[in-house]
Scaffold this motif. Structure first.
Motif, short mmCIF file in Angstrom:
data_model
loop_
_atom_site.label_atom_id
_atom_site.label_comp_id
_atom_site.label_asym_id
_atom_site.label_seq_id
_atom_site.Cartn_x
_atom_site.Cartn_y
_atom_site.Cartn_z
N SER A 128 -17.61 2.77 0.89
CA SER A 128 -17.78 4.01 1.42
C SER A 128 -16.51 5.33 1.57
N GLU A 129 -15.69 3.98 2.77
CA GLU A 129 -13.89 4.09 2.67
C GLU A 129 -13.53 3.14 2.74
N LEU A 130 -12.15 3.18 2.08
CA LEU A 130 -11.37 2.58 2.25
C LEU A 130 -9.70 3.72 2.06
N VAL A 131 -9.16 2.51 2.25
CA VAL A 131 -7.43 3.08 1.90
C VAL A 131 -6.68 2.56 1.33
N GLU A 132 -6.18 3.46 -0.25
CA GLU A 132 -5.21 3.14 -1.11
C GLU A 132 -4.16 3.48 -0.71
N VAL A 133 -3.58 1.59 -0.86
CA VAL A 133 -1.61 1.87 -0.05
C VAL A 133 -1.08 1.39 -1.76
N GLU A 134 0.19 2.38 -2.03
CA GLU A 134 1.22 2.15 -3.12
C GLU A 134 2.35 0.85 -2.91
N ALA A 135 1.90 -0.20 -2.80
CA ALA A 135 2.49 -1.23 -2.07
C ALA A 135 3.62 -1.52 -2.92
N PRO A 136 4.76 -2.59 -2.45
CA PRO A 136 6.27 -2.27 -3.61
C PRO A 136 6.43 -2.62 -5.28
N GLY A 137 6.80 -2.55 -5.66
CA GLY A 137 6.73 -2.90 -7.68
C GLY A 137 5.51 -2.44 -7.72
N ALA A 138 5.35 -0.78 -7.64
CA ALA A 138 3.85 -0.38 -8.00
C ALA A 138 2.79 -0.47 -8.00
N ASN A 139 2.55 -1.92 -7.01
CA ASN A 139 1.42 -1.69 -6.31
C ASN A 139 0.35 -1.64 -6.14
N VAL A 140 -1.07 -1.11 -6.62
CA VAL A 140 -1.88 -0.17 -5.55
C VAL A 140 -2.73 -1.15 -5.35
N PHE A 151 3.97 -7.73 6.98
CA PHE A 151 3.18 -6.93 7.27
C PHE A 151 1.39 -6.54 7.27
N LEU A 152 0.85 -7.24 6.05
CA LEU A 152 -0.29 -7.72 6.13
C LEU A 152 -0.52 -9.10 6.53
N GLY A 153 0.02 -9.98 7.01
CA GLY A 153 0.24 -11.03 7.84
C GLY A 153 -0.39 -12.57 7.22
N PHE A 154 -0.25 -11.88 5.99
CA PHE A 154 -0.48 -13.89 5.08
C PHE A 154 0.43 -14.39 5.78
N ALA A 155 0.23 -15.97 5.21
CA ALA A 155 0.28 -16.72 4.71
C ALA A 155 1.42 -17.93 3.57
N PRO A 156 2.44 -17.96 4.04
CA PRO A 156 3.12 -18.84 2.72
C PRO A 156 2.16 -19.88 2.59
N THR A 157 1.67 -20.48 1.90
CA THR A 157 1.71 -21.64 1.44
C THR A 157 2.13 -22.27 0.52
N LEU A 170 -10.95 -5.52 5.67
CA LEU A 170 -9.55 -5.99 6.60
C LEU A 170 -10.49 -6.08 7.86
N LYS A 171 -10.00 -6.78 9.17
CA LYS A 171 -10.80 -7.68 9.74
C LYS A 171 -11.27 -6.80 10.44
N PRO A 172 -12.31 -7.17 11.06
CA PRO A 172 -13.28 -6.38 11.63
C PRO A 172 -13.05 -5.63 12.69
N HIS A 173 -11.51 -5.62 13.83
CA HIS A 173 -11.24 -4.79 14.71
C HIS A 173 -10.20 -3.99 14.04
N ILE A 174 -10.19 -4.02 12.70
CA ILE A 174 -9.23 -3.04 11.85
C ILE A 174 -9.72 -1.41 11.25
N SER A 175 -10.02 -0.72 11.88
CA SER A 175 -10.19 0.62 11.20
C SER A 175 -9.84 1.27 10.05
N VAL A 176 -10.37 1.70 9.06
CA VAL A 176 -9.66 2.40 8.24
C VAL A 176 -8.31 3.28 7.90
N ALA A 177 -9.01 4.38 9.20
CA ALA A 177 -8.27 5.28 9.49
C ALA A 177 -6.79 4.16 10.66
N ASP A 178 -7.25 3.73 11.42
CA ASP A 178 -5.60 3.12 11.62
C ASP A 178 -4.83 2.19 10.91
N PHE A 179 -5.35 2.06 10.00
CA PHE A 179 -4.75 0.58 9.03
C PHE A 179 -3.82 1.51 7.79
#
Length: 197
Positions: free
Chosen positions: A81-93, A137-143, A50-59
């Protein structure tokens, strides 16, 4: 698989899990790749910092507000030490973390010896939703894209860090590593061929 990544590719094992997992580093991070015993080929999860200003809890709250399952885990793997696991669309964790150890175990001196993990390509039967998750949601740029089959996205200066293929199955398509320079491609090819790959 472990022999391939250690001996042929030249990665370094930094830790082992009680479940038989092997944590492998290209050379700088605690691990870039994790291998676990399995009955079939599978991509268990991808990981992004994550970007430095985004905490795991906030995300985790933002993901939950989006309607996707998000679970915070502490000390679930070495080096993070800490992470958030997300079940994204298409069963992508996908795992997101604020910081990872970078003990710099050293870059390989034998085998292919890549400089870093380049990108991952995933096949998804739910590619449209997965693309919206990365882009909106994540803000990735299409290239780039190849027809309506392959879609390339980045979150940094690289051309792409993830390639999503719109096909009727969900699994990893390939993992790409960056080599030292263009001249190293022939050395890498010879190393792989000599190893029977």
């Amino acid at each position: 698989s472990k022999d391939h990544y250690l001996k042929t590719m030249g990665l370094v094992e930094t830790a082992r899990g009680d479940d038989g997992a092997s944590y492998l580093s290209v050379g700088y991070n605690h691990h870039d790749l994790v291998l676990r015993p399995a009955k079939q080929k599978a991509l268990l999860h991808l990981g992004y910092q994550l970007k430095p200003h985004i905490s795991v809890a906030d995300f985790a709250r933002q993901v939950s507000d989006l309607g996707l399952p998000a679970t915070i885990k502490t000390d679930s793997q070495p080096g993070i030490s800490e992470l958030v696991e997300v079940e994204a669309p298409g069963a992508n964790v996908i795992q997101f973390y604020s910081a990872a150890e970078a003990p710099a175990p050293g870059f390989g001196k034998s085998g292919v010896a890549p400089l870093r993990l380049g990108h991952v390509a995933v096949m998804s039967s739910d590619a449209d939703k997965l693309i919206r998750f990365y882009r909106d949601f994540l803000g990735f740029a299409p290239t780039d894209d190849i027809g309506q089959l392959a879609f390339f996205f980045t979150c940094n200066r690289d051309h792409h860090v993830v390639n999503i293929l719109n096909v009727p199955e969900s699994r990893v398509h390939h993992i790409a590593f960056q080599l030292r320079d263009n001249a190293h491609h022939s050395v890498a090819a010879d190393t792989l061929r000599a190893a029977g790959t």
